[in-house]
Scaffold this motif. Structure first.
Motif, PDB file in Angstrom:
ATOM      1  N   THR A 181       0.927  -1.334   0.073  1.00 39.29           N
ATOM      2  CA  THR A 181      -0.051   0.254   0.063  1.00 39.29           C
ATOM      3  C   THR A 181       0.957   1.230   0.028  1.00 39.29           C
ATOM      4  OG1 THR A 181      -1.912  -1.014   1.348  1.00 39.29           O
ATOM      5  CG2 THR A 181      -1.788   1.233   1.397  1.00 39.29           C
ATOM      6  N   LEU A 182       0.644   2.069  -0.995  1.00 39.55           N
ATOM      7  CA  LEU A 182       1.293   3.455  -1.131  1.00 39.55           C
ATOM      8  C   LEU A 182       0.650   4.408  -0.702  1.00 39.55           C
ATOM      9  CD1 LEU A 182       2.432   3.080  -4.924  1.00 39.55           C
ATOM     10  CD2 LEU A 182       3.534   2.120  -2.783  1.00 39.55           C
ATOM     11  N   ASN A 183       1.502   5.170   0.537  1.00 44.09           N
ATOM     12  CA  ASN A 183       0.798   6.510   0.838  1.00 44.09           C
ATOM     13  C   ASN A 183       1.694   7.552   0.516  1.00 44.09           C
ATOM     14  OD1 ASN A 183       2.451   7.114   3.100  1.00 44.09           O
ATOM     15  ND2 ASN A 183       1.372   5.448   4.277  1.00 44.09           N
ATOM     16  N   MET A 184       1.364   8.762   0.617  1.00 39.75           N
ATOM     17  CA  MET A 184       2.243   9.978   0.036  1.00 39.75           C
ATOM     18  C   MET A 184       3.102  10.497   1.090  1.00 39.75           C
ATOM     19  SD  MET A 184       1.655   9.651  -3.237  1.00 39.75           S
ATOM     20  CE  MET A 184       0.886   7.970  -3.237  1.00 39.75           C
ATOM     21  N   THR A 185       2.915  10.126   2.244  1.00 42.92           N
ATOM     22  CA  THR A 185       3.821  10.631   3.527  1.00 42.92           C
ATOM     23  C   THR A 185       5.373  10.749   3.182  1.00 42.92           C
ATOM     24  OG1 THR A 185       2.112  10.003   5.118  1.00 42.92           O
ATOM     25  CG2 THR A 185       4.344  10.498   5.831  1.00 42.92           C
ATOM     26  N   PHE A 208      -5.944  -4.620  -7.690  1.00 43.69           N
ATOM     27  CA  PHE A 208      -5.501  -3.234  -7.490  1.00 43.69           C
ATOM     28  C   PHE A 208      -6.725  -2.711  -6.900  1.00 43.69           C
ATOM     29  CE2 PHE A 208      -4.940   0.918  -8.779  1.00 43.69           C
ATOM     30  CZ  PHE A 208      -3.741   1.298  -8.652  1.00 43.69           C
ATOM     31  N   SER A 209      -6.392  -1.768  -5.867  1.00 44.09           N
ATOM     32  CA  SER A 209      -7.502  -1.002  -5.127  1.00 44.09           C
ATOM     33  C   SER A 209      -6.939   0.350  -4.434  1.00 44.09           C
ATOM     34  CB  SER A 209      -7.945  -2.019  -3.879  1.00 44.09           C
ATOM     35  OG  SER A 209      -6.900  -2.467  -3.135  1.00 44.09           O
ATOM     36  N   PHE A 264      -6.816  10.445  -4.727  1.00 48.43           N
ATOM     37  CA  PHE A 264      -6.546   9.119  -4.222  1.00 48.43           C
ATOM     38  C   PHE A 264      -5.785   8.936  -3.047  1.00 48.43           C
ATOM     39  CE2 PHE A 264      -7.052   9.838  -9.002  1.00 48.43           C
ATOM     40  CZ  PHE A 264      -8.133   8.901  -9.232  1.00 48.43           C
ATOM     41  N   ASP A 265      -6.062   7.792  -2.374  1.00 47.80           N
ATOM     42  CA  ASP A 265      -5.381   7.290  -1.073  1.00 47.80           C
ATOM     43  C   ASP A 265      -5.178   5.862  -1.222  1.00 47.80           C
ATOM     44  OD1 ASP A 265      -3.960   8.508   1.146  1.00 47.80           O
ATOM     45  OD2 ASP A 265      -5.675   8.139   2.384  1.00 47.80           O
ATOM     46  N   GLU A 266      -4.267   5.687   0.008  1.00 45.28           N
ATOM     47  CA  GLU A 266      -4.022   4.288   0.331  1.00 45.28           C
ATOM     48  C   GLU A 266      -4.135   3.237  -1.219  1.00 45.28           C
ATOM     49  OE1 GLU A 266      -3.989   2.649   3.888  1.00 45.28           O
ATOM     50  OE2 GLU A 266      -2.844   4.671   3.590  1.00 45.28           O
ATOM     51  N   ILE A 267      -3.117   3.946  -2.133  1.00 44.68           N
ATOM     52  CA  ILE A 267      -3.192   2.993  -3.356  1.00 44.68           C
ATOM     53  C   ILE A 267      -2.511   1.704  -3.191  1.00 44.68           C
ATOM     54  CG2 ILE A 267      -2.188   3.043  -5.733  1.00 44.68           C
ATOM     55  CD1 ILE A 267      -2.056   6.065  -5.597  1.00 44.68           C
ATOM     56  N   THR A 268      -3.211   0.572  -3.488  1.00 45.18           N
ATOM     57  CA  THR A 268      -2.665  -0.648  -3.107  1.00 45.18           C
ATOM     58  C   THR A 268      -2.688  -1.801  -4.363  1.00 45.18           C
ATOM     59  OG1 THR A 268      -4.019  -0.723  -1.087  1.00 45.18           O
ATOM     60  CG2 THR A 268      -3.243  -2.871  -1.786  1.00 45.18           C
ATOM     61  N   ALA A 309      -8.687  -2.244  -0.570  1.00 45.69           N
ATOM     62  CA  ALA A 309      -7.707  -0.905  -0.304  1.00 45.69           C
ATOM     63  C   ALA A 309      -7.297  -1.067   1.055  1.00 45.69           C
ATOM     64  CB  ALA A 309      -8.810   0.196  -0.431  1.00 45.69           C
ATOM     65  N   GLY A 310      -5.903  -0.686   1.110  1.00 45.65           N
ATOM     66  CA  GLY A 310      -5.150  -0.752   2.288  1.00 45.65           C
ATOM     67  C   GLY A 310      -4.732  -2.242   2.581  1.00 45.65           C
ATOM     68  N   GLY A 311      -4.969  -3.141   1.638  1.00 45.74           N
ATOM     69  CA  GLY A 311      -4.479  -4.641   2.120  1.00 45.74           C
ATOM     70  C   GLY A 311      -3.289  -4.823   2.069  1.00 45.74           C
TER      71      GLY A 311
END
Length: 218
Positions: free
Chosen positions: A19-23, A102-103, A176-180, A186-188
């Motif tokens: 899961t990608l976040n932008m932090t 993908f989620s 978009f958030d929590e790109i998985t 999502a967030g998996g």
């Protein structure tokens, strides 16, 4: 209602999910090579090396409530989101490929779609597509200082190996958030770790607001 492709190092298809976040990225910073072990467009990083690159119109955005210029709140990661200001879509590339699903979570003032492709840069065979609906402000509290408060999880399973994803919609109206990658939930995947030293809020944002409060970037 508005809210540099670089060399890829991974050559092995994903087994599992992430899961990608932008932090770690600044507000309105191009994501660029950050998730390929490189830097964002304003020099943030290096980020984690997942062999993933984003098109140059793919930007991170920090909420105005956290000192940025984003017209949003209550997103699942609690940090910056991904969005775009130009073109009809932004693109994620993973040359090694990924499988299974993908989620992501999204908030949008209009309709759009996210499409998974077998080739890089949105080419090859379409493996799956997720429609996006307008649902951006249903959860906003009365008197909220932001407009994009509703975040919906969506995902899709697919057969075969994907190498890219197009995130489509109206520029500055969808986030978009929590790109998985590798999961239809999502967030998996394990959240990408970011050292606290990378939490850069420094640069000012381009003022894109005008009078239209439905823009994602103010």
């Amino acid at each position: 209602m508005p809210l540099a492709f670089l060399a890829v190092s991974s050559l092995t298809a994903w087994a599992g999910s992430v899961t990608l976040n932008m932090t770690g990225l600044q507000s309105d910073e191009p994501i660029d090579n950050y998730f390929n072990g490189g830097l964002g467009g304003l020099g943030s990083g290096p980020g984690p090396n997942y062999g993933i690159v984003f098109s140059s119109n793919s930007l991170a955005l920090i909420s105005v409530l956290d000192g940025g210029g984003g017209n949003f709140q209550d997103n699942p990661s609690g940090g910056p989101i991904a969005y775009f200001l130009s073109g009809a879509a932004d693109t994620l590339d993973e040359a090694g490929g990924f499988t299974t699903g993908f989620s992501f979570y999204y908030s949008s003032a209009g309709t759009g779609s996210v499409t998974v492709w077998s080739g890089l840069d949105g080419t090859g065979t379409e493996l799956a597509s997720v429609p996006l609906t307008a649902q951006f402000d249903a959860d906003c509290a009365p008197g909220s200082s932001t407009t994009f408060c509703t975040w919906s999880p969506v995902g899709v399973a697919f057969a075969g190996t994907a190498e890219s994803v197009n995130f489509g919609g109206v520029a500055n109206e969808v986030g978009f958030d929590e790109i998985t990658i590798g999961s239809s939930t999502a967030g998996g995947g394990p959240v990408v770790p970011e050292p606290s030293s990378l939490l850069l809020l420094g640069t000012g944002l381009v003022g894109l607001a005008g009078a239209l409060r439905r823009k994602l970037a103010r």
